[in-house]
Design an enzyme around this catalytic site. Structure first.
Site, PDB file in Angstrom:
ATOM      1  N   SER A 103       0.886  -1.116  -0.115  1.00 30.62           N
ATOM      2  CA  SER A 103      -0.047  -0.043  -0.086  1.00 30.62           C
ATOM      3  C   SER A 103       1.015   1.409  -0.026  1.00 30.62           C
ATOM      4  O   SER A 103       1.584   1.379  -0.901  1.00 30.62           O
ATOM      5  CB  SER A 103      -0.945  -0.050   1.099  1.00 30.62           C
ATOM      6  OG  SER A 103      -1.976   1.026   1.143  1.00 30.62           O
ATOM      7  N   THR A 104       0.707   1.981   0.905  1.00 27.19           N
ATOM      8  CA  THR A 104       1.541   3.382   1.183  1.00 27.19           C
ATOM      9  C   THR A 104       2.912   3.043   1.020  1.00 27.19           C
ATOM     10  O   THR A 104       3.551   2.377   1.764  1.00 27.19           O
ATOM     11  CB  THR A 104       1.141   4.169   2.233  1.00 27.19           C
ATOM     12  OG1 THR A 104      -0.380   4.504   2.527  1.00 27.19           O
ATOM     13  CG2 THR A 104       1.859   5.410   2.260  1.00 27.19           C
TER      14      THR A 104
ATOM     15  N   HIS B 243      -2.672  -1.198  -3.400  1.00 35.03           N
ATOM     16  CA  HIS B 243      -3.933  -0.101  -3.323  1.00 35.03           C
ATOM     17  C   HIS B 243      -3.571   1.167  -3.935  1.00 35.03           C
ATOM     18  O   HIS B 243      -2.481   1.855  -3.755  1.00 35.03           O
ATOM     19  CB  HIS B 243      -3.862   0.109  -1.602  1.00 35.03           C
ATOM     20  CG  HIS B 243      -4.248  -0.862  -0.699  1.00 35.03           C
ATOM     21  ND1 HIS B 243      -3.921  -0.827   0.646  1.00 35.03           N
ATOM     22  CD2 HIS B 243      -4.827  -2.148  -0.955  1.00 35.03           C
ATOM     23  CE1 HIS B 243      -4.495  -2.062   1.017  1.00 35.03           C
ATOM     24  NE2 HIS B 243      -4.934  -2.871   0.051  1.00 35.03           N
TER      25      HIS B 243
ATOM     26  N   MET C 269      -0.464   1.307   5.208  1.00 35.29           N
ATOM     27  CA  MET C 269      -1.292   1.583   6.132  1.00 35.29           C
ATOM     28  C   MET C 269      -2.093   0.489   6.585  1.00 35.29           C
ATOM     29  O   MET C 269      -2.451  -0.421   5.700  1.00 35.29           O
ATOM     30  CB  MET C 269      -1.923   2.983   5.956  1.00 35.29           C
ATOM     31  CG  MET C 269      -1.210   4.199   5.978  1.00 35.29           C
ATOM     32  SD  MET C 269      -2.136   5.501   5.151  1.00 35.29           S
ATOM     33  CE  MET C 269      -3.747   5.468   6.242  1.00 35.29           C
TER      34      MET C 269
ATOM     35  N   ASP D 194      -4.586  -4.692   6.116  1.00 39.55           N
ATOM     36  CA  ASP D 194      -5.059  -5.504   4.890  1.00 39.55           C
ATOM     37  C   ASP D 194      -4.042  -6.325   4.660  1.00 39.55           C
ATOM     38  O   ASP D 194      -2.664  -5.929   4.388  1.00 39.55           O
ATOM     39  CB  ASP D 194      -5.429  -4.649   3.690  1.00 39.55           C
ATOM     40  CG  ASP D 194      -5.991  -5.356   2.665  1.00 39.55           C
ATOM     41  OD1 ASP D 194      -6.687  -6.317   3.111  1.00 39.55           O
ATOM     42  OD2 ASP D 194      -5.936  -5.138   1.542  1.00 39.55           O
TER      43      ASP D 194
END
Length: 354
Positions: free
Chosen positions: A169-170, A195, A288, A291
């Site tokens: 993600s991030t 993401h 973050m 997930d």
């Protein structure tokens, strides 16, 4: 809770500055300390206000957001969240921003959007807590890096029967590039959920395809997994799964968001655990939230080998932390070691394929 995250909002549109400010002010743990309409105003405000985080419009007059971001990363590295239109042009610009060193990107809302800017406040708070890690703040933009030739000769690597599943993600754009550039042209079939907003993943897959030896493409429903191919989950509307034991293939599933995300890393990992079991490797990278943590645990319980990015090299040590605390991570490694470890875990045994 600690002190609120102090943020400077930079956008040439007064309306957009007001909307971003209103969204951020709704969170008591975020404090908007100032606004700026262009790069010159932003530069002065950064010096005067010393914010923790800056939100920065990509399209601005005189000096655009990318040019200003480059100056920030060179002269005063700090977390910057880019605000972009959800267009093909906006996606390319956003990816360039992430390569330069932006913390994350958010899309500008469409007319009638009920939840403008989504989890922007959460991203601001995560950015304020983060530390700029060296591989992000010192890395050259991808446009300046030599790409490996697509006709790279097959290395000594010989794959077994394993599938690789990666979630991020991030911070994942730079992390995935770092990992996948270690892959040879005959890499194991690899599926990825990163993401990203809609439209961004197609541009990202195209960039990865130019930069990496294997073929990288946005996953399509029914695409059969093949050696030497990497499949990136399309952003926004469907989840990516791997199905069909006799001929493992991608399936794009229409389903509600999981853990607030669509596509979700958990959905991908769950499917790989069920399909491949011990013939899989699961990897969870910077991001973050949580997930992917539960799905990675299912993979490990099914016999898969599992790897998590370590805290020191994560932009956000969220997803890997939760996975590690759940017992889903077999080993934590620095980002630069993960690519080689994946190849080691998927290589065929000397006496024959696994």
């Amino acid at each position: 809770m600690g002190a609120p995250a102090r943020v400077l909002v930079v956008d040439d549109s007064p309306t957009m500055r007001g909307l971003i400010t209103a969204v951020l002010k709704a969170d008591p743990d975020v404090q908007v300390v100032g606004q700026a309409g262009d790069a010159m105003e932003a530069r002065a405000a950064i010096k005067q206000l010393n914010p923790d985080v800056v939100t920065l419009d990509i399209e601005m007059p005189d000096m655009n957001g990318l040019e200003f971001l480059e100056k920030i990363m060179r002269l005063r590295p700090m977390p910057v969240i880019m605000v972009s239109t959800l267009t093909h042009h906006g996606a390319n610009a956003s990816l360039t921003a992430l390569e330069i060193g932006a913390f994350d990107c958010v899309g500008k809302p469409a007319p009638g959007d009920r939840n403008p800017f989504g989890d922007l406040a959460e991203k601001v708070k995560a950015a304020a807590r983060s530390q700029l890690v060296s591989y992000r703040s010192t890395a050259a933009p991808l446009a300046e890096r030599p790409a490996p030739p697509k006709a790279m000769s097959v290395s000594e690597y010989r794959g077994g029967r394993k599938i690789v599943a990666i979630g991020s993600s991030t911070g994942g754009v730079e992390a995935l590039i770092t990992v996948l550039q270690k892959f040879p042209a005959n890499c194991p079939p690899t599926v990825i959920t990163q993401h990203m907003p809609p439209t961004f993943t197609k541009s990202f897959a195209e960039r990865l395809n130019r930069l990496c030896a294997p073929v990288v493409e946005e996953a399509t429903d029914g695409a059969r997994l093949q050696i030497g191919k990497i499949y990136l989950a399309p952003g926004g509307e469907r989840h990516l799964q791997v199905v069909n034991h006799s001929a493992p293939s991608c399936r794009l599933l229409e389903r509600e968001p999981v853990n607030g995300h669509r596509p979700s890393v958990d959905v991908l990992f769950d499917s790989v655990a069920e399909l491949a079991g011990r013939n899989a490797v699961g990897v969870i990278l910077t991001g973050m939230g949580r997930d992917g943590a539960a799905g990675l645990l299912k993979m490990r319980h099914a016999g898969a080998r599992t790897v998590g990015q370590n805290e020191k090299t994560c932009v956000v040590y969220g997803m890997p932390r939760v996975a590690y605390e759940l017992g889903a991570v077999e080993q934590q490694l620095p980002l630069t070691s993960i690519g080689e470890e994946i190849l080691k875990l998927t290589a065929a045994r000397k006496e024959g394929s696994e």
